[in-house]
Design a protein around this motif. Structure first.
Motif, mmCIF file in Angstrom:
data_model
loop_
_atom_site.group_PDB
_atom_site.id
_atom_site.type_symbol
_atom_site.label_atom_id
_atom_site.label_comp_id
_atom_site.label_asym_id
_atom_site.label_seq_id
_atom_site.Cartn_x
_atom_site.Cartn_y
_atom_site.Cartn_z
ATOM 1 N N CYS A 62 0.848 -1.192 0.000
ATOM 2 C CA CYS A 62 0.000 0.000 0.000
ATOM 3 C C CYS A 62 0.882 1.241 0.000
ATOM 4 C CB CYS A 62 -0.964 0.015 1.199
ATOM 5 S SG CYS A 62 -0.157 0.321 2.783
ATOM 6 N N ILE A 63 0.291 2.367 -0.367
ATOM 7 C CA ILE A 63 0.987 3.655 -0.381
ATOM 8 C C ILE A 63 0.234 4.592 0.552
ATOM 9 C CG2 ILE A 63 1.729 5.609 -1.777
ATOM 10 C CD1 ILE A 63 1.790 3.710 -4.187
ATOM 11 N N GLU A 64 0.902 4.999 1.618
ATOM 12 C CA GLU A 64 0.285 5.864 2.619
ATOM 13 C C GLU A 64 0.718 7.302 2.385
ATOM 14 O OE1 GLU A 64 0.319 6.343 7.492
ATOM 15 O OE2 GLU A 64 0.755 4.388 6.575
ATOM 16 N N ILE A 65 -0.245 8.227 2.407
ATOM 17 C CA ILE A 65 0.028 9.641 2.132
ATOM 18 C C ILE A 65 -0.410 10.482 3.326
ATOM 19 C CG2 ILE A 65 -0.452 11.587 0.607
ATOM 20 C CD1 ILE A 65 -1.027 9.571 -1.605
ATOM 21 N N GLN A 66 0.528 11.278 3.838
ATOM 22 C CA GLN A 66 0.250 12.192 4.948
ATOM 23 C C GLN A 66 0.593 13.606 4.493
ATOM 24 O OE1 GLN A 66 2.587 10.808 8.230
ATOM 25 N NE2 GLN A 66 1.654 8.765 8.253
ATOM 26 N N LYS A 67 -0.374 14.512 4.595
ATOM 27 C CA LYS A 67 -0.183 15.879 4.082
ATOM 28 C C LYS A 67 -0.204 16.893 5.213
ATOM 29 C CE LYS A 67 -2.396 14.995 -0.390
ATOM 30 N NZ LYS A 67 -3.479 15.414 -1.308
ATOM 31 N N ARG A 68 0.736 17.839 5.104
ATOM 32 C CA ARG A 68 0.750 19.021 5.958
ATOM 33 C C ARG A 68 0.718 20.259 5.058
ATOM 34 N NH1 ARG A 68 5.656 17.234 10.065
ATOM 35 N NH2 ARG A 68 4.715 15.249 10.750
ATOM 36 N N ILE A 69 0.816 21.407 5.671
ATOM 37 C CA ILE A 69 0.741 22.640 4.892
ATOM 38 C C ILE A 69 1.906 22.753 3.920
ATOM 39 C CG2 ILE A 69 0.771 25.166 5.026
ATOM 40 C CD1 ILE A 69 -0.681 24.952 7.680
ATOM 41 N N ASP A 70 3.122 22.431 4.404
ATOM 42 C CA ASP A 70 4.311 22.603 3.573
ATOM 43 C C ASP A 70 5.029 21.284 3.283
ATOM 44 O OD1 ASP A 70 5.028 22.152 6.157
ATOM 45 O OD2 ASP A 70 6.658 23.613 6.205
ATOM 46 N N LEU A 71 4.419 20.154 3.588
ATOM 47 C CA LEU A 71 5.094 18.868 3.411
ATOM 48 C C LEU A 71 4.098 17.781 3.047
ATOM 49 C CD1 LEU A 71 7.602 16.985 3.712
ATOM 50 C CD2 LEU A 71 6.956 16.734 6.115
ATOM 51 N N ILE A 72 4.486 16.932 2.115
ATOM 52 C CA ILE A 72 3.732 15.729 1.800
ATOM 53 C C ILE A 72 4.651 14.532 2.060
ATOM 54 C CG2 ILE A 72 2.635 14.353 -0.007
ATOM 55 C CD1 ILE A 72 1.680 16.831 -1.309
ATOM 56 N N GLN A 73 4.256 13.712 3.021
ATOM 57 C CA GLN A 73 5.028 12.531 3.381
ATOM 58 C C GLN A 73 4.376 11.307 2.740
ATOM 59 O OE1 GLN A 73 7.889 12.297 5.366
ATOM 60 N NE2 GLN A 73 7.934 10.146 4.806
ATOM 61 N N VAL A 74 5.131 10.595 1.890
ATOM 62 C CA VAL A 74 4.636 9.401 1.217
ATOM 63 C C VAL A 74 5.418 8.194 1.732
ATOM 64 C CG1 VAL A 74 4.271 8.249 -0.988
ATOM 65 C CG2 VAL A 74 4.044 10.731 -0.840
ATOM 66 N N ILE A 75 4.705 7.220 2.255
ATOM 67 C CA ILE A 75 5.326 6.003 2.788
ATOM 68 C C ILE A 75 4.894 4.834 1.909
ATOM 69 C CG2 ILE A 75 5.619 4.518 4.793
ATOM 70 C CD1 ILE A 75 4.756 6.881 6.533
ATOM 71 N N ILE A 76 5.859 4.202 1.262
ATOM 72 C CA ILE A 76 5.581 3.050 0.403
ATOM 73 C C ILE A 76 5.853 1.787 1.203
ATOM 74 C CG2 ILE A 76 6.076 1.935 -1.795
ATOM 75 C CD1 ILE A 76 7.242 4.561 -2.781
ATOM 76 N N HIS A 77 4.811 1.020 1.448
ATOM 77 C CA HIS A 77 4.954 -0.250 2.172
ATOM 78 C C HIS A 77 5.198 -1.344 1.138
ATOM 79 C CE1 HIS A 77 3.518 1.380 6.071
ATOM 80 N NE2 HIS A 77 2.813 2.183 5.285
ATOM 81 N N MET A 78 6.403 -1.902 1.161
ATOM 82 C CA MET A 78 6.794 -2.901 0.169
ATOM 83 C C MET A 78 7.214 -4.200 0.851
ATOM 84 S SD MET A 78 8.928 -0.781 -2.731
ATOM 85 C CE MET A 78 8.733 -2.129 -3.897
#
Length: 219
Positions: A62-78
């Protein structure tokens, strides 16, 4: 009756959580949703283009996406993260640049990280990719499902149900075949059910694969 709802959405807030964590005003929600889809499509296309292994499994659970005002954190679960990073130290950086180019970010930082999951064949997305690779190689669907169930049992799951629909084995008439092993309590909310729907293109046409995996049950 009772099996028409997505098993993941049915259990949100109980045993399942969202894969996208962010907040937006109603007028901006559709834009954020399209942004998530672009990120996931870009990552999936990059992995398909740059990873070549014999089993046909890309290994993205799965691909988890966490968004803030100035940052997008993408976590790729492999399940097999070394397939993406070995042989080329700059692959993660290149992937990050591709996603930034697709989204045309200027004042927003993007950070992509990889996380390795244990027991990769206990996740339905990876298992569906394995079955799809077998079907593309003209392996009998029963043999492919049997092997997939064996891999899942080794991962320690409590039950699995696999369904394939379409022109199975090249038959003229489309049909639906399914096999269940162990318990798969779809109507129990406290049961943790992992689910995925996967489409595979074969020389006979398009086949649809659905997989339900019963992981555990909360007390």
């Amino acid at each position: 009756m009772g099996q028409k709802i997505n098993p993941l959405g049915f259990r949100l807030g109980a045993t399942q959580g969202h894969h996208s964590l962010w907040f937006a005003q109603p007028q901006d929600y559709s834009e954020g949703l399209q942004e998530d889809k672009k990120i996931r499509d870009c990552i999936t296309n990059y992995v398909q283009k740059n990873i070549r292994i014999s089993s046909g499994v890309e290994g993205i659970a799965c691909i988890e996406i966490q968004k803030r005002i100035d940052l997008i954190q993408v976590i790729i679960h492999m399940g097999f993260p070394k397939l993406l990073i070995e042989g080329w130290p700059g692959r993660i950086e290149e992937l990050q640049m591709d996603v930034q180019k697709e989204l045309n970010y200027v004042n927003r930082k993007l950070n992509i990280t990889l996380t390795r999951i244990t027991n990769p064949y206990g996740h339905p997305n990876i298992l569906a990719e394995f079955i799809a690779g077998q079907l593309k190689n003209r392996v009998s669907f029963r043999k492919a499902i049997k092997k997939a169930i064996e891999l899942t049992e080794q991962a320690g799951t409590k039950g699995i149900q696999v369904q394939i629909a379409g022109r199975i084995d090249g038959k003229e008439i489309a049909r639906v075949e399914w096999i269940r092993e162990g318990r798969v309590p779809l109507q129990t909310i406290r049961a943790k059910i992992d689910y995925c729907s996967y489409t595979v293109r074969t020389i006979y046409g398009i086949l649809g694969i659905k997989i339900w995996i019963f992981v555990d049950e909360e007390e």
